[in-house]
Design a protein around this motif. Structure first.
Motif, PDB file in Angstrom:
ATOM      1  N   TYR A 171      42.256  24.926 155.375  1.00  0.00           N
ATOM      2  CA  TYR A 171      42.523  26.193 154.686  1.00  0.00           C
ATOM      3  C   TYR A 171      41.581  27.286 155.196  1.00  0.00           C
ATOM      4  N   GLY A 172      40.320  26.903 155.401  1.00  0.00           N
ATOM      5  CA  GLY A 172      39.370  27.881 155.925  1.00  0.00           C
ATOM      6  C   GLY A 172      39.772  28.362 157.306  1.00  0.00           C
ATOM      7  N   CYS A 184      50.432  20.463 154.277  1.00  0.00           N
ATOM      8  CA  CYS A 184      49.247  19.729 153.812  1.00  0.00           C
ATOM      9  C   CYS A 184      49.191  19.721 152.290  1.00  0.00           C
ATOM     10  N   SER A 185      49.479  20.876 151.682  1.00  0.00           N
ATOM     11  CA  SER A 185      49.435  20.992 150.224  1.00  0.00           C
ATOM     12  C   SER A 185      50.511  20.134 149.571  1.00  0.00           C
ATOM     13  N   ILE A 231      47.462  24.145 141.896  1.00  0.00           N
ATOM     14  CA  ILE A 231      47.054  25.557 142.066  1.00  0.00           C
ATOM     15  C   ILE A 231      47.220  25.969 143.526  1.00  0.00           C
ATOM     16  N   CYS A 232      46.729  25.142 144.457  1.00  0.00           N
ATOM     17  CA  CYS A 232      46.866  25.442 145.893  1.00  0.00           C
ATOM     18  C   CYS A 232      48.340  25.534 146.295  1.00  0.00           C
ATOM     19  N   ARG A 269      47.205  26.822 167.596  1.00  0.00           N
ATOM     20  CA  ARG A 269      45.967  26.049 167.721  1.00  0.00           C
ATOM     21  C   ARG A 269      45.505  25.542 166.354  1.00  0.00           C
ATOM     22  N   ALA A 270      45.613  26.402 165.337  1.00  0.00           N
ATOM     23  CA  ALA A 270      45.230  25.991 163.980  1.00  0.00           C
ATOM     24  C   ALA A 270      46.113  24.839 163.501  1.00  0.00           C
ATOM     25  N   ALA A 271      47.410  24.936 163.759  1.00  0.00           N
ATOM     26  CA  ALA A 271      48.335  23.877 163.350  1.00  0.00           C
ATOM     27  C   ALA A 271      48.012  22.573 164.087  1.00  0.00           C
TER      28      ALA A 271
END
Length: 196
Positions: A31-32, A116-117, A95-96, A47-49
């Protein structure tokens, strides 16, 4: 929640709780990183994925290894601890999930984050089912089975995210839009002739 769930998983000797704790740690990092690349290019999103995919894959394999260990060394489960912490984790992940739901189709970065969530919610429900099953059957088998199912979900999701990210990274960059230029006409002021 990662720290709380990790300690609870160790105290309860629960494969499913430890699996969910590891996933929460990965999600915190993911998440960050997703927020960092939010305003960057599509290649950064890919890249993040890809990083998220590798995290999910590593956690899935770690949980499978831990479940295999428990087949040879049967634990004594603390089902009350499992259930209590499982409910706390479910609440945190709801919540996420709510915050991410409307952004799930924005781009590959947000789509993989939402995935992911979603996996977290499935894992949380699995932990609660494992706690209930272990209590009713007085056996550690429901916990090991749920842990393996959660791990398989991680591995399956990870392979899909990694494939999508690699495709996005290998895709040719978009062609620049053609720039049309119009001829520029410069008009010089015309001076009136002087009177002699």
């Amino acid at each position: 929640m990662f720290v709380v769930e990790g300690i609870g998983g160790i105290l309860a000797q629960s494969t499913s709780l430890l699996a969910d704790a590891l996933d929460m740690f990965g999600d915190a990092l993911v998440y960050g990183f997703s927020l960092i690349v939010l305003a960057r290019s599509e290649r950064w999103h890919a890249r993040a994925a890809l990083l998220k995919g590798f995290f999910m894959l590593a956690f899935g394999l770690a949980v499978l290894a831990e479940a295999g260990y428990k087949l040879w060394h049967p634990p004594t489960l603390e089902v009350v601890t499992m259930g209590t912490i499982g409910f706390l984790a479910l609440f945190a992940n709801l919540i996420c999930f709510y915050l991410l739901y409307r952004h799930r189709s924005d781009n590959l970065n947000m789509s993989s984050t939402w995935l992911c969530s979603r996996n977290d919610l499935i894992a949380n429900v699995g932990v609660l089912l494992a706690a209930a099953g272990s209590h009713l059957l007085a056996s550690y088998w429901p916990d090991v089975v749920v842990g393996v199912v959660i791990a398989a979900l991680f591995v399956s999701s990870a392979s899909g995210v990694i494939r999508q990210a690699i495709r996005a990274l290998n895709a040719p960059p978009p062609a620049p839009s053609p720039v049309t230029t119009k001829p520029v006409t410069i008009q010089m002021p015309i001076k009136a002739p002087r009177k002699s």
